[in-house]
Scaffold this motif. Sequence first.
Motif, PDB file in Angstrom:
ATOM      1  N   MET A   1     -42.362 -29.339 -21.700  1.00  0.00           N
ATOM      2  CA  MET A   1     -41.239 -29.479 -20.737  1.00  0.00           C
ATOM      3  C   MET A   1     -40.340 -28.250 -20.840  1.00  0.00           C
ATOM      4  N   ALA A   2     -40.281 -27.524 -19.743  1.00  0.00           N
ATOM      5  CA  ALA A   2     -39.403 -26.348 -19.714  1.00  0.00           C
ATOM      6  C   ALA A   2     -37.953 -26.811 -19.696  1.00  0.00           C
ATOM      7  N   SER A   3     -37.119 -26.218 -20.544  1.00  0.00           N
ATOM      8  CA  SER A   3     -35.715 -26.612 -20.583  1.00  0.00           C
ATOM      9  C   SER A   3     -34.843 -25.409 -20.900  1.00  0.00           C
ATOM     10  N   LEU A   4     -33.600 -25.482 -20.446  1.00  0.00           N
ATOM     11  CA  LEU A   4     -32.641 -24.419 -20.739  1.00  0.00           C
ATOM     12  C   LEU A   4     -31.865 -24.724 -22.027  1.00  0.00           C
ATOM     13  N   GLN A   5     -32.175 -25.862 -22.662  1.00  0.00           N
ATOM     14  CA  GLN A   5     -31.393 -26.296 -23.823  1.00  0.00           C
ATOM     15  C   GLN A   5     -31.328 -25.215 -24.910  1.00  0.00           C
ATOM     16  N   GLY A   6     -32.423 -24.499 -25.096  1.00  0.00           N
ATOM     17  CA  GLY A   6     -32.458 -23.468 -26.122  1.00  0.00           C
ATOM     18  C   GLY A   6     -31.529 -22.289 -25.869  1.00  0.00           C
ATOM     19  N   PHE A   7     -31.058 -22.156 -24.619  1.00  0.00           N
ATOM     20  CA  PHE A   7     -30.178 -21.033 -24.266  1.00  0.00           C
ATOM     21  C   PHE A   7     -28.697 -21.365 -24.452  1.00  0.00           C
ATOM     22  N   VAL A   8     -28.409 -22.668 -24.670  1.00  0.00           N
ATOM     23  CA  VAL A   8     -27.010 -23.080 -24.720  1.00  0.00           C
ATOM     24  C   VAL A   8     -26.306 -22.404 -25.904  1.00  0.00           C
ATOM     25  N   ASP A   9     -25.106 -21.898 -25.625  1.00  0.00           N
ATOM     26  CA  ASP A   9     -24.277 -21.162 -26.591  1.00  0.00           C
ATOM     27  C   ASP A   9     -24.867 -19.807 -26.978  1.00  0.00           C
ATOM     28  N   GLN A  10     -25.910 -19.364 -26.262  1.00  0.00           N
ATOM     29  CA  GLN A  10     -26.461 -18.030 -26.483  1.00  0.00           C
ATOM     30  C   GLN A  10     -25.964 -17.104 -25.367  1.00  0.00           C
ATOM     31  N   ARG A  11     -25.930 -15.803 -25.677  1.00  0.00           N
ATOM     32  CA  ARG A  11     -25.599 -14.847 -24.619  1.00  0.00           C
ATOM     33  C   ARG A  11     -26.858 -14.597 -23.789  1.00  0.00           C
ATOM     34  N   VAL A  12     -26.733 -14.764 -22.490  1.00  0.00           N
ATOM     35  CA  VAL A  12     -27.905 -14.667 -21.619  1.00  0.00           C
ATOM     36  C   VAL A  12     -27.661 -13.664 -20.483  1.00  0.00           C
ATOM     37  N   LEU A  13     -28.774 -13.208 -19.917  1.00  0.00           N
ATOM     38  CA  LEU A  13     -28.734 -12.357 -18.722  1.00  0.00           C
ATOM     39  C   LEU A  13     -29.237 -13.184 -17.551  1.00  0.00           C
ATOM     40  N   LEU A  14     -28.464 -13.193 -16.478  1.00  0.00           N
ATOM     41  CA  LEU A  14     -28.832 -13.931 -15.277  1.00  0.00           C
ATOM     42  C   LEU A  14     -29.088 -12.937 -14.154  1.00  0.00           C
ATOM     43  N   ILE A  15     -30.219 -13.070 -13.489  1.00  0.00           N
ATOM     44  CA  ILE A  15     -30.449 -12.274 -12.283  1.00  0.00           C
ATOM     45  C   ILE A  15     -30.418 -13.217 -11.091  1.00  0.00           C
ATOM     46  N   LEU A  16     -29.605 -12.882 -10.093  1.00  0.00           N
ATOM     47  CA  LEU A  16     -29.477 -13.729  -8.909  1.00  0.00           C
ATOM     48  C   LEU A  16     -30.312 -13.177  -7.750  1.00  0.00           C
ATOM     49  N   GLN A  17     -30.482 -14.007  -6.739  1.00  0.00           N
ATOM     50  CA  GLN A  17     -31.299 -13.621  -5.588  1.00  0.00           C
ATOM     51  C   GLN A  17     -30.701 -12.448  -4.808  1.00  0.00           C
ATOM     52  N   ASP A  18     -29.379 -12.241  -4.930  1.00  0.00           N
ATOM     53  CA  ASP A  18     -28.785 -11.099  -4.218  1.00  0.00           C
ATOM     54  C   ASP A  18     -28.877  -9.817  -5.059  1.00  0.00           C
ATOM     55  N   GLY A  19     -29.560  -9.860  -6.206  1.00  0.00           N
ATOM     56  CA  GLY A  19     -29.775  -8.663  -7.007  1.00  0.00           C
ATOM     57  C   GLY A  19     -28.748  -8.447  -8.097  1.00  0.00           C
ATOM     58  N   ARG A  20     -27.756  -9.329  -8.178  1.00  0.00           N
ATOM     59  CA  ARG A  20     -26.726  -9.178  -9.196  1.00  0.00           C
ATOM     60  C   ARG A  20     -27.263  -9.502 -10.589  1.00  0.00           C
ATOM     61  N   ALA A  21     -26.759  -8.783 -11.592  1.00  0.00           N
ATOM     62  CA  ALA A  21     -27.089  -9.076 -12.987  1.00  0.00           C
ATOM     63  C   ALA A  21     -25.804  -9.494 -13.686  1.00  0.00           C
ATOM     64  N   ILE A  22     -25.795 -10.689 -14.254  1.00  0.00           N
ATOM     65  CA  ILE A  22     -24.601 -11.212 -14.927  1.00  0.00           C
ATOM     66  C   ILE A  22     -24.963 -11.568 -16.356  1.00  0.00           C
ATOM     67  N   VAL A  23     -24.136 -11.101 -17.315  1.00  0.00           N
ATOM     68  CA  VAL A  23     -24.328 -11.534 -18.699  1.00  0.00           C
ATOM     69  C   VAL A  23     -23.177 -12.452 -19.080  1.00  0.00           C
ATOM     70  N   GLY A  24     -23.487 -13.477 -19.853  1.00  0.00           N
ATOM     71  CA  GLY A  24     -22.454 -14.420 -20.279  1.00  0.00           C
ATOM     72  C   GLY A  24     -23.029 -15.400 -21.272  1.00  0.00           C
ATOM     73  N   VAL A  25     -22.160 -16.210 -21.858  1.00  0.00           N
ATOM     74  CA  VAL A  25     -22.606 -17.227 -22.802  1.00  0.00           C
ATOM     75  C   VAL A  25     -22.855 -18.515 -22.024  1.00  0.00           C
ATOM     76  N   MET A  26     -24.076 -19.047 -22.135  1.00  0.00           N
ATOM     77  CA  MET A  26     -24.378 -20.252 -21.379  1.00  0.00           C
ATOM     78  C   MET A  26     -23.681 -21.456 -22.005  1.00  0.00           C
ATOM     79  N   ALA A  27     -22.730 -22.026 -21.261  1.00  0.00           N
ATOM     80  CA  ALA A  27     -21.963 -23.166 -21.790  1.00  0.00           C
ATOM     81  C   ALA A  27     -22.609 -24.480 -21.404  1.00  0.00           C
ATOM     82  N   GLY A  28     -23.430 -24.469 -20.349  1.00  0.00           N
ATOM     83  CA  GLY A  28     -24.067 -25.710 -19.927  1.00  0.00           C
ATOM     84  C   GLY A  28     -24.977 -25.502 -18.743  1.00  0.00           C
ATOM     85  N   PHE A  29     -25.758 -26.539 -18.452  1.00  0.00           N
ATOM     86  CA  PHE A  29     -26.684 -26.491 -17.317  1.00  0.00           C
ATOM     87  C   PHE A  29     -26.983 -27.923 -16.894  1.00  0.00           C
ATOM     88  N   ASP A  30     -27.666 -28.095 -15.770  1.00  0.00           N
ATOM     89  CA  ASP A  30     -28.077 -29.440 -15.379  1.00  0.00           C
ATOM     90  C   ASP A  30     -29.499 -29.439 -14.813  1.00  0.00           C
TER      91      ASP A  30
END
Lengths: 95, 153
Positions: A1-30
Motif C-alpha cells: 500500500m503506497a502511503s505518504l505516512q513515511g514523509f510526515v515531519d520530513q522535509r520534502v520537495l513537491l513538484i506541481l503541475q504548473d512546474g513549481r517546485a516547493i520545499v517544506g516540511v510535510m505536516a499532514g496529508f489525506d
Amino acid sequence: MASLQGFVDQRVLLILQDGRAIVGVMAGFDQKSNVVLSDSKERVYSVEEGVEEIPLGLYLVKGDQIVLIGELDEAADQAVDLSAIRAEPLPPIRY
Amino acid sequence: MLPLSLLNAAQNKPMLVELKNGETFNGHLVNCDNFMNITLREVYQTNAEGDKFWKLKECYIRGSTIKYLRVPDTLLDVVKEEQNRAREASRNARGGGAGSRGGTSTHATHISFLTLLVFYRARDAAARWARCSTRWSYSGKRSWSRHIIVDHC
C-alpha cells in the motif's frame, strides 16, 4: 500500500503541475493526497541567475495538482549552493 | 494532521487561494466543506497575469478549481494543540488515568471481587440466622416475644 505516512515531519520537495517546485516540511496529508506543508519555500529556477527561494509559510496543496513528492536529504541539500545553480524552469503540464 | 482539519481551523482567518487557472483570491474564510468548497469575505481577486484586481464583498469557490491555499503559520500550532486536547479527552473518557486496557480490566476484577465479598457475607449471615434456635418477633404494644425453634440441622 503506497502511503505518504513515511514523509510526515520530513522535509520534502513537491513538484506541481504548473512546474513549481516547493520545499517544506510535510505536516499532514489525506486520502486524496492533499498535503500540508509547513515552513515552505518556492524554488524559482532560471538560466540568468541563481535559484531564488521565496518563503511561503504554511501551505495546503490540493492532491490533484501534485506531480511528485520526494524526501529531501537535508545534509546534501544544504551542501548545495543554490545561488550557483542555473537551470531552465520546469514548464507547466499542457493538455 | 489532516488538511481539512487545518482548513476548518482557518475559519475567520485571512488566506490566499490560487485557482488552477492562476487567479488568486485574498480574503477571510467564512466557511468550508469536505470538498474544499469555500466562501471568502472581503476578497481581493487578481487575474493570472497579476495586472488586474477586483474587490468582492463575498465569493464562493468550488473546491475542485483550487490549486493551493496559503494560511497563517500560527494555525499549525493551534491545530496540533487541539488534536492533543482531543486525544487527552478521549483517553479520559475510556476510563481511568492509566488509560490502558490492562488498567480497565484490573478495575473490573476489583469490583467483582467486592461484589462477591458482599454476597458471601450476606449468605453466611443468612445461614447463621437460620441455624439460630431463638427468634425474636415484635408482637405489638412495645413488647418482643421470644420463640424457641427446633434446629433440624
